[in-house]
Design a protein around this motif. Structure first.
Motif, PDB file in Angstrom:
ATOM      1  N   SER A   5      11.002  -3.688  -2.406  1.00 28.46           N
ATOM      2  CA  SER A   5      10.875  -2.470  -3.209  1.00 28.46           C
ATOM      3  C   SER A   5      10.954  -2.740  -4.711  1.00 28.46           C
ATOM      4  CB  SER A   5      11.928  -1.444  -2.799  1.00 28.46           C
ATOM      5  OG  SER A   5      13.179  -1.843  -3.279  1.00 28.46           O
TER       6      SER A   5
ATOM      7  N   VAL B   2       0.847  -1.203   0.000  1.00 30.11           N
ATOM      8  CA  VAL B   2       0.000   0.000   0.000  1.00 30.11           C
ATOM      9  C   VAL B   2       0.884   1.255   0.000  1.00 30.11           C
ATOM     10  CG1 VAL B   2      -1.718   1.315   1.309  1.00 30.11           C
ATOM     11  CG2 VAL B   2      -1.936  -1.159   1.108  1.00 30.11           C
ATOM     12  N   TYR B   3       1.912   1.235   0.854  1.00 29.30           N
ATOM     13  CA  TYR B   3       2.833   2.380   0.886  1.00 29.30           C
ATOM     14  C   TYR B   3       3.403   2.638  -0.510  1.00 29.30           C
ATOM     15  CZ  TYR B   3       3.091   2.115   6.042  1.00 29.30           C
ATOM     16  OH  TYR B   3       2.807   2.120   7.382  1.00 29.30           O
ATOM     17  N   MET B   4       3.821   1.548  -1.159  1.00 26.54           N
ATOM     18  CA  MET B   4       4.440   1.708  -2.487  1.00 26.54           C
ATOM     19  C   MET B   4       3.428   2.207  -3.504  1.00 26.54           C
ATOM     20  SD  MET B   4       6.940  -1.568  -2.578  1.00 26.54           S
ATOM     21  CE  MET B   4       7.423  -1.409  -4.279  1.00 26.54           C
ATOM     22  N   SER B   5       2.181   1.766  -3.351  1.00 24.41           N
ATOM     23  CA  SER B   5       1.144   2.231  -4.280  1.00 24.41           C
ATOM     24  C   SER B   5       0.993   3.732  -4.208  1.00 24.41           C
ATOM     25  CB  SER B   5      -0.205   1.605  -3.933  1.00 24.41           C
ATOM     26  OG  SER B   5      -0.106   0.230  -4.034  1.00 24.41           O
ATOM     27  N   PHE B   6       1.304   4.279  -3.053  1.00 24.35           N
ATOM     28  CA  PHE B   6       1.148   5.719  -2.888  1.00 24.35           C
ATOM     29  C   PHE B   6       2.484   6.447  -2.827  1.00 24.35           C
ATOM     30  CE2 PHE B   6      -2.811   3.827  -1.562  1.00 24.35           C
ATOM     31  CZ  PHE B   6      -3.687   4.538  -2.357  1.00 24.35           C
ATOM     32  N   GLY B   7       3.495   5.874  -3.464  1.00 25.74           N
ATOM     33  CA  GLY B   7       4.708   6.639  -3.711  1.00 25.74           C
ATOM     34  C   GLY B   7       5.944   6.273  -2.935  1.00 25.74           C
ATOM     35  N   ALA B   8       5.869   5.268  -2.041  1.00 21.96           N
ATOM     36  CA  ALA B   8       7.074   4.957  -1.262  1.00 21.96           C
ATOM     37  C   ALA B   8       8.105   4.259  -2.138  1.00 21.96           C
ATOM     38  CB  ALA B   8       6.712   4.067  -0.090  1.00 21.96           C
ATOM     39  N   ASP B   9       9.341   4.718  -2.073  1.00 22.69           N
ATOM     40  CA  ASP B   9      10.424   4.036  -2.778  1.00 22.69           C
ATOM     41  C   ASP B   9      11.268   3.280  -1.756  1.00 22.69           C
ATOM     42  OD1 ASP B   9      11.563   6.112  -1.493  1.00 22.69           O
ATOM     43  OD2 ASP B   9      12.387   7.113  -3.265  1.00 22.69           O
ATOM     44  N   PHE B  10      12.363   2.710  -2.230  1.00 24.75           N
ATOM     45  CA  PHE B  10      13.217   1.892  -1.358  1.00 24.75           C
ATOM     46  C   PHE B  10      13.686   2.676  -0.133  1.00 24.75           C
ATOM     47  CE2 PHE B  10      17.760   1.006  -0.434  1.00 24.75           C
ATOM     48  CZ  PHE B  10      17.593  -0.185   0.251  1.00 24.75           C
ATOM     49  N   LYS B  11      14.117   3.919  -0.404  1.00 24.92           N
ATOM     50  CA  LYS B  11      14.660   4.738   0.682  1.00 24.92           C
ATOM     51  C   LYS B  11      13.593   4.969   1.767  1.00 24.92           C
ATOM     52  CE  LYS B  11      16.874   9.164   1.193  1.00 24.92           C
ATOM     53  NZ  LYS B  11      17.044  10.436   0.529  1.00 24.92           N
ATOM     54  N   LYS B  12      12.407   5.282   1.283  1.00 20.48           N
ATOM     55  CA  LYS B  12      11.315   5.570   2.219  1.00 20.48           C
ATOM     56  C   LYS B  12      10.980   4.317   3.047  1.00 20.48           C
ATOM     57  CE  LYS B  12       8.391   8.459   3.734  1.00 20.48           C
ATOM     58  NZ  LYS B  12       8.732   9.816   4.124  1.00 20.48           N
TER      59      LYS B  12
ATOM     60  N   ALA C 153       6.384  -5.647  -7.730  1.00 17.54           N
ATOM     61  CA  ALA C 153       5.266  -4.815  -8.166  1.00 17.54           C
ATOM     62  C   ALA C 153       4.313  -4.652  -6.987  1.00 17.54           C
ATOM     63  CB  ALA C 153       4.558  -5.483  -9.326  1.00 17.54           C
ATOM     64  N   PRO C 154       3.884  -3.420  -6.693  1.00 14.13           N
ATOM     65  CA  PRO C 154       2.997  -3.206  -5.536  1.00 14.13           C
ATOM     66  C   PRO C 154       1.766  -4.093  -5.567  1.00 14.13           C
ATOM     67  CG  PRO C 154       3.689  -1.120  -6.462  1.00 14.13           C
ATOM     68  CD  PRO C 154       4.206  -2.178  -7.378  1.00 14.13           C
TER      69      PRO C 154
END
Lengths: 248, 801
Positions: free
Chosen positions: B300, B221-231, B303-304
């Motif tokens: 990361s 879910v985080y990745m779906s809304f823009g989180a990348d590896f660093k985040k 695929a989300p």
């Protein structure tokens, strides 16, 4: 914000998909979920993709939303080829420009409604955006005021979907992808959710791409595509309202 | 929106942002709490133990300084403080100048990386010559820099004045030993911390990888809304950092208790405590950050959508078809068996995880046993010897013998002394001497003699693999009583010997092999070299070659001795021994025998107590001689650690690990049955009786109990065997034992008690952990029933509520 320069982004078409193919392996068989899909979507459009269950429409939506990877073909959004981006670039792009409403909400069960809505703001900080104003507006429009501090399990299906919509819109995305947002809702709730999406689309000048089974929603779209066993084709109002029989 | 909501919204951006996911997914994080508790406790305990050892050694430093200083030299007590590491004696005026010039030029061009200070002292020797001694303070690392200093400055003196180096005496002060020891303890600590960090990273990475399914949906879910590896990495690291901070106080309390248990005292200083705390926090932070990298990277790049739709299927088989094939078409014949096979991955993983803790426990017990064996083999002893003094006067020798007797009696005063031993032996070949024995006294081996005739013209054997020593009868009596030697015959005749005819005590073994078969009354002849020399080109390759050359080219006089006693089963690593009267020893060697006395410390003694008694012991040494007391064991922190702490350290950690086993069970089984809640509720809804549900849980409990019992026992035994086999294999290649001793070998014994305890704890833990969720289920059901049965409030009451 990131590496993307708004000035360099072309105005039209907003989304361009060319020869997109997506395949899955199921045991010994290879299933082609999306077969050479090619289409353009323009800024501010409301596009609906309809089709039978398992025809590949959700897969296509996920590919366009950058949630899944293509096997071949290209997808370009606002001039940026998302199929060529690295995972991290794509993540940042999604956070900045795209919003997604999932069919089964995908709310984080342990977070309250408000916490779920705020998730995108934490993932992608836009210093020029006032989240507080947006939240106020969304909460008011979506009528979530008294449910903000409830867990998803304490909300009805319609409320959960409204939270999911608020979450998709909190970052003011350019394109909103909605995967059967009304699929699990009763008729009244479905109507409310659709109205909300269309209203926010107008208010925020967004492009809305929706996957649905509901032909009444399709009738309200600017354009409709039919997904038929992996193949995408245009669908007209004058065409039959019946889905083509799913091939087995 | 209302104000309170605004506040809540802002609050979520701070501490709550990290705390909320942990609080709300506490079950997913329990294993991390446990792992970090273990890591922090281990690191902090090691640190506190390190500081304890260090402070012990530092205590010994000051003790060492004063003990050596109060050594009685010429009847006077002198206080000396050692601030230099190395001392070079017997420099002449010329060599001192060369050394000074070399040092000064190195200092002037900034190339003195070896030393920090050097000064000189003028010494007038016994005949009035002026010599110089140089005192050097070395830089770290002391050992390497000492070698470099000698190579760079001392060796070159030979170039200026040939032969100089042979006349110099280079010695190291106690400061060198102690500083070296402190540096080595610090280096060991750094190595231990690096190893601990590496192991923590490994353990946490494994844990994260195993538990990654729990995080997939949320991170998707985080990745779906823009989180990348660093985040994602920041999120994961912050979560683990918070867990680390929350568990830290508990770890600190346990560590202090563990340390107190290990060193048997609460002696943690404030500095040591805070440094240990800082190191613990540092190791935890590094570990959690590094440990999160790989699993988060893996997430990361996914695929989300795959992450979001991924169900936690870690406990289920990948394909249902395969389990049917496994048992044939008739399967399943029981629902319990079906679920056991269906969830076999969970059972296998959990049983192995729990068994791993048992393996670690049993291994710790084995290591504890090994280190105890090591500690028992640490032979600590004080050596007492007359320093740089020879005795050539009979009266002085008698005084010396009285002194030796007094020293031997120290055993009665200091109860940590096991026994005393003495050695004043000299090898016969070094005196150009040999022994002639009757042919009948030879044992089977022929490699230790050459044929000759005795002074009476009879055929005899000459042998030179003998040491000549001299002890009086009372010393021999003491050694015999202490079991150091086994002696047959009347050795009191040694004291009644005359110059005309002497008595001797002999031993028969060369390198623990019986070489001679002597009896009381046998006559032997000891040769005294009177003239002649072996030609320099005579080929000598062995002791027998040397003996043959002696007989051929040298002339001797022989003194006849009668064997009055024979030492049997003596532990002669080298030559056999002949004990002769002191006057004969003086005739043969040039001066009266001066023994190095060894006060052997009992195994398992408290070394701190032993070392701190040294000052008193020095004061107890008889006056009149340059007695010098040294310990044969260095101030070794390693020895201290091994002898006193390592066994306890291993035992304590073993017990901690064993106690974690039931925790693993409870966590794993609780989460497991939580996941099966829908299945159980469906069974209940489908009409499954209570007994059937109970049977389902009991069956699972029995399965895990039996498996845990068998696997813990089997794996524990294998681990134990493997550990001993590894120590044997490594020892064969010259690897050091736990104490650093080379080629150490341990007595293997199956640790039945440890195995039984570990298997029992594991099995009981498994049983209880499986039964607990059923108890919870029952409790919930009963509670719900009571709730439904309670009277329904009236409408106005509800409104009031």
């Amino acid at each position: 914000m990131s590496n993307y320069d708004f000035n360099s982004i072309e105005q039209t078409p907003l989304l361009k998909a060319t020869d997109v193919i997506k395949q899955y392996r199921q045991y010994d068989d290879v299933v082609t979920a999306v077969n050479r899909a090619t289409f353009n979507i323009f800024d501010g459009e409301f596009v609906v993709i309809i089709g039978a269950s398992g025809s590949g429409k959700s897969t296509l939506l996920n590919l366009c939303a950058g949630l899944d990877r293509v096997n071949s073909g290209t997808i370009t959004i606002k001039g940026q080829e998302i199929t060529a981006m690295s995972a991290d670039q794509l993540g940042r792009f999604r956070g900045n420009f795209l919003g997604t409403v999932f069919q089964n909400h995908n709310l984080i069960p342990q977070f309250t409604a408000l916490e779920n809505i705020l998730v995108p703001t934490l993932m992608c900080n836009k210093p020029d955006v006032s989240y507080e104003e947006t939240i106020k507006k969304l909460v008011s429009v979506l009528d979530l005021g008294d449910r903000l501090h409830h867990l998803p399990s304490e909300l009805s299906g319609g409320q959960q979907q409204r939270v999911a919509i608020a979450r998709a819109l909190i970052n003011r995305p350019l394109v909103v992808f909605a995967d059967e947002p009304t699929g699990n809702l009763d008729k009244d709730n479905a109507e409310d959710v659709l109205e909300l999406l269309l209203e926010t689309k107008e208010v925020m000048n967004q492009t809305l791409i929706m996957v649905t089974h509901d032909l009444s929603i399709a009738e309200r779209a600017d354009r409709v595509f039919l997904m038929d066993d992996g193949y995408l084709k245009p669908w007209r109002h004058s065409d039959t309202l019946m889905y083509p029989a799913k091939k087995h | 929106m209302k104000n309170d909501r605004k506040t809540k919204t802002k609050g979520y951006n701070g501490f709550d942002r990290v705390l909320t996911p942990i609080k709300k997914n506490i079950k997913q994080y329990v294993c991390f709490f446990l792992a970090l508790l273990l890591v922090q406790t281990a690191v902090m305990s090691l640190q506190l133990t390190f500081f304890s050892v260090r402070s012990d050694v530092e205590a010994l430093i000051s003790d060492g300084y004063t003990v050596t200083a109060t050594a009685i030299i010429d009847g006077k007590e002198t206080n000396v403080t050692y601030t230099r590491h190395m001392r070079i004696d017997y420099l002449t005026d010329q060599t001192r100048t060369y050394l000074e010039n070399g040092v000064n030029s190195a200092v002037s061009i900034g190339q003195n990386n070896e030393f920090s200070f050097i000064d000189y002292e003028t010494v007038i020797d016994a005949v009035g010559r002026k010599t110089f001694s140089a005192y050097v303070s070395l830089k770290e690392p002391l050992k390497e820099n000492a070698a470099k200093f000698i190579e760079k400055y001392v060796d070159v003196l030979d170039v200026y004045v040939p032969g100089t180096k042979d006349n110099l005496a280079i010695s190291y002060t106690p400061a060198y030993t102690v500083d070296n020891e402190l540096a080595s303890i610090t280096a060991d600590n750094v190595k231990a911390m690096l190893l601990a960090t590496l192991l923590s990273v490994l353990a946490l990475t494994l844990l994260y990888t195993i538990n990654i399914n729990s995080f997939k949906h949320r991170y998707g879910v985080y990745m779906s809304f823009g989180a990348d590896f660093k985040k994602l990495l920041v999120i994961a690291s912050r979560e683990l950092a918070l867990i680390s901070a929350l568990i830290l106080p508990i770890s600190v309390i346990i560590s202090v208790l563990v340390n107190a248990l290990i060193i048997k005292a609460f002696t943690v200083t404030v500095t040591a405590f805070f440094i240990s705390l800082a190191v613990t926090v540092g190791v935890s932070m590094v570990s959690i950050t590094v440990a999160a990298i790989l699993p988060i990277k893996r997430i990361s790049v996914s695929a989300p959508v795959d992450l979001i739709v991924a169900k936690d299927n870690s406990d289920r088989v990948s394909s249902p078809r395969s389990s049917y094939r496994l048992f044939g078409a008739s399967f399943p014949f029981k629902y319990e068996w079906l679920t056991t096979v269906r969830f076999r991955k969970h059972y296998v993983q959990t049983i192995i995880s729990a068994a791993l803790f048992c393996i670690v426990f049993v291994s710790c017990m084995c290591l504890s046993d090994m280190s105890r064996q090591d500690a028992d083999t640490v032979n600590t002893a004080y050596e007492v010897a007359v320093y740089n003094q020879s005795i050539e006067d009979g009266d002085a020798y008698q005084k010396y013998l009285d002194g030796v007797e007094k020293i031997l009696k120290l055993e009665q005063k200091y109860n940590f002394i096991d026994h005393a031993s003495a050695d004043n032996s000299v090898a016969l070949p070094s005196l150009n001497s040999h022994v002639v024995l009757p042919m009948s006294s030879l044992a089977s081996s022929k490699s230790h003699y050459v044929s000759t005739n005795d002074p009476e013209g009879l055929k005899a054997a000459a042998a030179s693999e003998f040491n000549i020593a001299s002890y009086n009868a009372s010393t021999l009596k003491y050694l015999a009583e202490k079991g150091v030697i086994s002696i047959d015959g009347d050795y009191s005749l040694l004291d009644s010997t005359t110059l005309a005819h002497g008595y001797v005590v002999v031993s028969e073994y060369i390198n623990n092999e019986k070489a001679f078969d002597l009896s009381v009354g046998d006559k032997i002849y000891i040769a005294t070299h009177t003239g002649g020399e072996i030609p320099s080109d005579y080929p000598i390759y062995s002791t027998l070659d040397s003996l043959e050359a002696q007989l051929e080219y040298m002339s001797f006089t022989y003194k006849t001795y009668t064997v009055c006693a024979v030492m049997r089963e003596a532990d002669d690593v080298g030559n056999a021994t002949i004990i002769i009267p002191p006057d004969d020893y003086k005739n043969l060697c040039g001066s009266y025998p001066i023994a190095t006395l060894k006060l052997n410390v009992k195994n398992g003694s408290d070394l701190l107590e032993v070392y701190s008694a040294r000052t008193d012991m020095v004061r107890d040494l008889p006056a009149g001689f340059n007695w010098r007391l040294t310990d044969s064991t260095d101030y070794s922190g390693g020895v201290l650690l091994t002898s006193r702490r390592l066994p306890t350290l291993f035992t304590v950690f073993g017990i901690i690990m064993l106690l974690l086993s039931p925790l693993v069970w409870i966590c794993a089984q609780t989460v497991f049955y939580k996941k099966r809640e829908t299945e159980i509720n469906t069974l209940i809804a489908l009409g499954s009786p209570k007994s059937r549900i109970k049977r389902l849980y009991t069956f699972g409990a029995c399965i895990v109990t039996v498996c845990a019992l068998i696997l813990s026992f089997a794996f524990g035994t294998l681990a134990c065997l493997g550990l001993y086999a590894a120590s044997e294999a490594l020892s064969a290649y010259g690897f050091a034992s736990l104490t650093g001793a080379k080629n150490a070998s341990y007595d293997f014994a199956v640790p039945w008690l440890a195995l039984t305890v570990s298997a029992t704890v594991s099995a009981l833990g498994g049983f209880v952990a499986t039964v607990l969720p059923y108890a919870e289920l029952e409790y919930t059901r009963n509670k719900n029933q009571v709730k439904h049965m309670s009277p329904i409030p009236k409408k106005n009451e509800r409104e009031e509520k």
